[in-house]
Design a protein around this motif. Sequence first.
Motif, mmCIF file in Angstrom:
data_model
loop_
_atom_site.group_PDB
_atom_site.id
_atom_site.type_symbol
_atom_site.label_atom_id
_atom_site.label_comp_id
_atom_site.label_asym_id
_atom_site.label_seq_id
_atom_site.Cartn_x
_atom_site.Cartn_y
_atom_site.Cartn_z
ATOM 1 N N LEU A 140 0.825 -1.208 0.000
ATOM 2 C CA LEU A 140 0.000 0.000 0.000
ATOM 3 C C LEU A 140 0.863 1.264 0.000
ATOM 4 C CD1 LEU A 140 -2.855 -1.011 2.482
ATOM 5 C CD2 LEU A 140 -3.008 -0.759 0.004
ATOM 6 N N SER A 141 1.905 1.261 0.814
ATOM 7 C CA SER A 141 2.785 2.437 0.876
ATOM 8 C C SER A 141 3.575 2.598 -0.424
ATOM 9 C CB SER A 141 3.739 2.312 2.063
ATOM 10 O OG SER A 141 4.525 1.130 1.937
ATOM 11 N N LYS A 142 3.986 1.487 -1.035
ATOM 12 C CA LYS A 142 4.717 1.568 -2.300
ATOM 13 C C LYS A 142 3.840 2.141 -3.392
ATOM 14 C CE LYS A 142 7.300 -1.278 -5.592
ATOM 15 N NZ LYS A 142 7.801 -2.627 -5.923
ATOM 16 N N ALA A 143 2.600 1.711 -3.465
ATOM 17 C CA ALA A 143 1.688 2.226 -4.472
ATOM 18 C C ALA A 143 1.413 3.716 -4.242
ATOM 19 C CB ALA A 143 0.390 1.430 -4.452
ATOM 20 N N TYR A 151 5.510 3.598 -14.369
ATOM 21 C CA TYR A 151 5.001 3.632 -12.995
ATOM 22 C C TYR A 151 3.668 2.909 -12.888
ATOM 23 C CZ TYR A 151 1.407 7.208 -13.854
ATOM 24 O OH TYR A 151 0.302 7.887 -14.284
ATOM 25 N N GLN A 152 2.901 2.785 -14.017
ATOM 26 C CA GLN A 152 1.666 2.005 -13.980
ATOM 27 C C GLN A 152 1.956 0.534 -13.702
ATOM 28 O OE1 GLN A 152 2.560 4.025 -16.469
ATOM 29 N NE2 GLN A 152 0.924 5.522 -16.882
ATOM 30 N N GLY A 153 3.077 0.026 -14.230
ATOM 31 C CA GLY A 153 3.458 -1.351 -13.927
ATOM 32 C C GLY A 153 3.774 -1.551 -12.468
ATOM 33 N N VAL A 154 4.392 -0.531 -11.840
ATOM 34 C CA VAL A 154 4.674 -0.626 -10.407
ATOM 35 C C VAL A 154 3.371 -0.649 -9.607
ATOM 36 C CG1 VAL A 154 5.831 0.489 -8.468
ATOM 37 C CG2 VAL A 154 6.886 0.517 -10.726
ATOM 38 N N SER A 159 2.013 -3.662 -7.162
ATOM 39 C CA SER A 159 1.595 -3.413 -5.776
ATOM 40 C C SER A 159 0.189 -3.936 -5.530
ATOM 41 C CB SER A 159 1.655 -1.916 -5.494
ATOM 42 O OG SER A 159 2.981 -1.429 -5.668
ATOM 43 N N GLY A 160 -0.690 -3.790 -6.526
ATOM 44 C CA GLY A 160 -2.033 -4.336 -6.371
ATOM 45 C C GLY A 160 -2.030 -5.843 -6.243
ATOM 46 N N ILE A 161 -1.190 -6.521 -7.006
ATOM 47 C CA ILE A 161 -1.071 -7.981 -6.891
ATOM 48 C C ILE A 161 -0.559 -8.355 -5.507
ATOM 49 C CG2 ILE A 161 0.130 -10.011 -7.779
ATOM 50 C CD1 ILE A 161 0.116 -8.674 -10.525
ATOM 51 N N GLY A 162 0.414 -7.560 -4.981
ATOM 52 C CA GLY A 162 0.929 -7.828 -3.643
ATOM 53 C C GLY A 162 -0.137 -7.666 -2.573
ATOM 54 N N VAL A 163 -1.030 -6.674 -2.716
ATOM 55 C CA VAL A 163 -2.110 -6.490 -1.753
ATOM 56 C C VAL A 163 -3.041 -7.695 -1.752
ATOM 57 C CG1 VAL A 163 -4.157 -5.107 -1.235
ATOM 58 C CG2 VAL A 163 -2.007 -3.980 -1.810
ATOM 59 N N ILE A 164 -3.387 -8.188 -2.942
ATOM 60 C CA ILE A 164 -4.310 -9.329 -3.038
ATOM 61 C C ILE A 164 -3.681 -10.579 -2.436
ATOM 62 C CG2 ILE A 164 -5.513 -10.842 -4.656
ATOM 63 C CD1 ILE A 164 -5.795 -8.432 -6.509
ATOM 64 N N THR A 165 -2.424 -10.847 -2.741
ATOM 65 C CA THR A 165 -1.757 -12.034 -2.173
ATOM 66 C C THR A 165 -1.598 -11.920 -0.665
ATOM 67 O OG1 THR A 165 0.392 -11.024 -2.706
ATOM 68 C CG2 THR A 165 -0.542 -12.571 -4.314
ATOM 69 N N SER A 166 -1.383 -10.713 -0.164
ATOM 70 C CA SER A 166 -1.270 -10.530 1.295
ATOM 71 C C SER A 166 -2.581 -10.863 1.992
ATOM 72 C CB SER A 166 -0.856 -9.089 1.607
ATOM 73 O OG SER A 166 0.392 -8.781 1.019
ATOM 74 N N LEU A 167 -3.676 -10.369 1.440
ATOM 75 C CA LEU A 167 -4.978 -10.690 2.029
ATOM 76 C C LEU A 167 -5.297 -12.170 1.946
ATOM 77 C CD1 LEU A 167 -7.026 -7.618 0.682
ATOM 78 C CD2 LEU A 167 -6.097 -7.962 2.990
ATOM 79 N N TYR A 168 -4.940 -12.796 0.808
ATOM 80 C CA TYR A 168 -5.214 -14.229 0.633
ATOM 81 C C TYR A 168 -4.387 -15.065 1.594
ATOM 82 C CZ TYR A 168 -5.642 -18.772 -1.653
ATOM 83 O OH TYR A 168 -5.871 -20.084 -1.904
#
Length: 337
Positions: free
Chosen positions: A279-282, A315-318, A322-331
Amino acid sequence: MSTTVIGLNQKRKGELEALADQVGVNRKGLNRDPLLAALTEHLQANQEQLSKDPSLSTFFKRATSPVKRNSSGTTVLVESKPTRRRVTKAKEDFEAEASSDAAVPETTSQALAPKTPARRLLPESMPFPPSPAVVTKQIEKYSATVSTKMSEVYKASGVSEYVDNVRGAVSSTASIESIAILIEFIGLINELLPRKTLFMFPAIDALGMPEWPVASNDVFMLITPQFWSAFGLWSLTSVILPLTAAYFFNLALKAKHGEVRHSRHSHPAAQYDPLSFNLSKALVTWLVYSKDLAYFGTPSQVTKQRIDYSVPGGYQGVLVASGIGVITSLYEAALRK
């Protein structure tokens, strides 16, 4: 002499008429049967005279019988029986003639040409399976043997253990974030340290290989301020600031231990919250590269453009990573419950 006349029954009417003219028999108005009877009677009556004629002697040869004298001295005529042709004899003669005709070559070239013996497609001693079911069973047995051997070779090579280790290493949120940062780093280095040709490798004519350039990254760019300004900005926005936020805003640590004071005894990976990191990276990436956040002109617009160009997807790729990282963290957090 016997008065039997033979050979007239096989004659046709025309032949009988010619014979009647020869021996002087009146044939006018007579059909074949009456004419045959008249000729037979005439020949029997004039046998001694007509038998001397060579053309008529064939009608009397088989009619004569050998003379046999009995003990009293009287002469007895023995009736001769005509021999019947056997069908088997005629068949044997026909087969003999056919075989003799086949043995004669049609042409001289065929007679002189060497004859190649016929070749058998399969050897006589070749064993054949008794039924298709046996063939199917042998194929299944051979397939099972091959499969077993391949499995043994695969296990002996250690590939399965290596695959399991790699699978276990990347099956976490931290591994996914590390892979994303590595991709960004490779793209940044290729932009900041461009490749340049060092020398040309000579061609090898024997192998048909042309000369090709040997290139490497320009390491002399490491001493330039342009490199460190871009590399420092990327490190700050993608690694340092997100890790700092993940360390201090570690919500999973308090939920697991109840008190924050127990965090020093936990695993080092648990010191950082992956959800806070992504979240902070995004947020930082969006503010710096999209909203042009700067303090006293730092960082410069040129530096931000170089990083935006070098990172795959910009920066859109970054933001997507980050969005993929958020989803995997919640999962991952849901699986731990």
